[in-house]
Design an enzyme around this catalytic site. Structure first.
Site, PDB file in Angstrom:
ATOM      1  NE  ARG A  48      -3.534  -2.280   2.749  1.00 52.47           N
ATOM      2  CZ  ARG A  48      -2.938  -3.139   3.472  1.00 52.47           C
ATOM      3  NH1 ARG A  48      -2.109  -2.932   4.180  1.00 52.47           N
ATOM      4  NH2 ARG A  48      -3.732  -4.127   3.926  1.00 52.47           N
ATOM      5  CB  VAL A 133      15.440 -16.317  16.207  1.00 48.87           C
ATOM      6  CG1 VAL A 133      15.188 -17.234  17.725  1.00 48.87           C
ATOM      7  CG2 VAL A 133      15.271 -17.517  15.132  1.00 48.87           C
ATOM      8  N   GLY A 135      14.087 -10.943  17.665  1.00 43.05           N
ATOM      9  CA  GLY A 135      14.422  -9.524  17.494  1.00 43.05           C
ATOM     10  C   GLY A 135      15.885  -9.196  17.525  1.00 43.05           C
ATOM     11  CE  LYS A 206      10.003 -15.301  17.270  1.00 42.14           C
ATOM     12  NZ  LYS A 206       9.249 -14.128  18.096  1.00 42.14           N
TER      13      LYS A 206
END
Ligand code: HSE
Length: 429
Positions: A48, A133, A135, A206
């Site tokens: 968008r 995994v 951050g 994760k």
């Protein structure tokens, strides 16, 4: 330093993508010095265009992600779209057109990591995914590279911030699950549809990635036993507190004692307050790694959010750009051990079981007999009676999950057992 820039295509410009674009612009000189060449944002694919954020160069924005990755002059594609498609097709096309890929896509890597690694290797490209995994917390690279000379036996972690926030609220305020979820939603931790977090899908992806890297074998999300936290009650938390424990949603990856297989699972578990993971509060993540030579390591930090995730993406960007400049690639998939993933029934751990029973002579003996018949040894029993009914809380010694399941099945058949109020595994002791 090379003056011709390395060209980067960014797929996705949401919370993470816009931070990546911002840092690439504001830290351009440092990134160039660390890489040995400037990096230029050559295009940003979005769904968008009207939603593109402030500070993101509008002239780079396109809705045609496929054309962007197929341009032929792109050195690195950063994929922060998430989900399986179109991310998989775009990453594959990127490899085929000579680009390396940095991805934050845990769902895709956990579902199809082997094929993606094969495509990268076939095209002499890199596939890096530190941001997939936990951050900002460095985990993929430490497991892949720093611990490559060691033998990892166990990875035990809190890898989902939303659920840790909910459990922390329940623990600190006595709130029930729904109330804590409402607060997590109001504060923006939980999404409008929290299923991926609260049902454990995010953590399971994760866990699959961590297990595969830690044990040098292939683990997909389908191999991970998964239980979310929606059934955890305020009574479970109170019971954990009475035992000197707290409840966490854990991702646990283990090598079997005989070394012949591995297991990977995500479920709520009680852990002692003395365990380092017990002190991980709010939406933080932490992962505890146990290795033969290194011993116990703990990695802690923010596991989600735009800036922390962008930090991991940019670390990977620097690494793959350096590899490009020196005409090499970094470590690819390492799955040489071919260790099979055992089912949940093979997992050995301890259990905390709450039963509602009739309070009359012989009931405790009946219950104890069922445990004995299934080879599950009882560690402690606590009973509280009221008006002919009693609540029994039993903590077992270590037993196979399959044996515990059969024990509980048999307990449910007893007339004197009115109900099995909760079953929770006890970890980290
Ligand atoms: N939704 C995840 C969490 C972050 O709550 O930790 C992205 O994996």
């Amino acid at each position: 330093m090379r003056t011709r820039p390395l060209k980067v295509a960014l797929l996705g410009c949401g919370v993470v993508g816009s931070e990546v674009a911002r840092i690439m612009t504001t830290h351009a000189d440092d990134l160039a010095a660390r890489i040995g060449a400037p990096v230029e944002l050559a295009g940003i694919a979005v769904r968008r265009p009207d939603r593109v954020r402030e500070g993101v160069p509008a002239e780079l924005v396109t809705t045609d992600a496929t054309a962007l990755v197929k341009r032929g002059d792109i050195d690195v594609v950063i994929e922060v779209i998430g989900g399986i498609e179109p991310a998989r097709a775009l990453i594959t096309a990127a490899f085929e057109h000579g680009a390396s890929v940095v991805s934050a896509n845990k769902a895709l890597v956990a579902a199809d990591g082997a094929a993606l690694h094969a495509a990268a290797e076939a095209n002499g490209a890199d596939l890096y995914y530190e941001a997939a995994v936990a951050g900002a917390i460095p985990l993929v690279r430490p497991l892949r590279e720093s611990l490559a000379g060691d033998k990892v036996n166990r990875v035990l972690g809190i890898v989902n911030g939303t659920t840790n926030f909910i459990l922390d609220k329940m623990d600190s305020t006595g709130a029930g699950y729904s109330e804590a979820l409402d607060e997590a939603t109001a504060l923006g931790y939980a999404e409008a549809d929290p299923t991926a977090d609260v049902e454990g899908f995010d953590a399971a992806a994760k866990a699959a990635i961590l297990a595969g890297i830690a044990f040098h074998t292939r683990v997909t999300i389908d191999d991970v036993h998964r239980e979310g936290l929606t059934e955890v009650t305020a009574a479970d938390i109170a019971s954990a507190q009475r035992m000197g424990c707290t409840v966490k949603l854990l991702a646990i990856c283990e090598r079997a004692a005989d070394g012949a297989s591995v297991t990977a699972r995500v479920h709520p578990a009680m852990i002692p307050l003395t365990h380092p993971l017990a002190s991980v509060r709010e939406a933080y993540n932490a992962v505890f790694v146990e290795a033969d030579a290194a011993g116990q390591l703990m990695f802690y930090g923010p596991g989600a959010g735009g800036s922390p995730t962008a930090s991991a993406v940019l670390g990977d960007l620097v690494a793959v750009c350096r590899n490009k400049l020196s005409g090499t690639t970094g470590p690819g998939e390492s799955a040489y051990t071919r260790l099979p993933v055992s089912p949940m029934g093979a997992v050995i751990t301890r259990y905390h079981i709450s039963l509602d029973v009739a309070d009359k002579p012989g009931v405790l003996a009946q219950v104890a007999t069922i445990f004995a018949e299934h080879g599950v040894s009882i560690d402690t029993v606590r009973q509280q009676g009221k008006d002919g009914e009693a609540s029994l809380v039993i903590v077992t010694h270590r037993a196979a999950d399959a044996a515990l399941s059969s024990t509980v099945g048999a307990l449910r058949e007893l007339d004197t057992v009115r109900g099995v109020a909760s079953i929770m595994r006890v970890e980290g002791e």
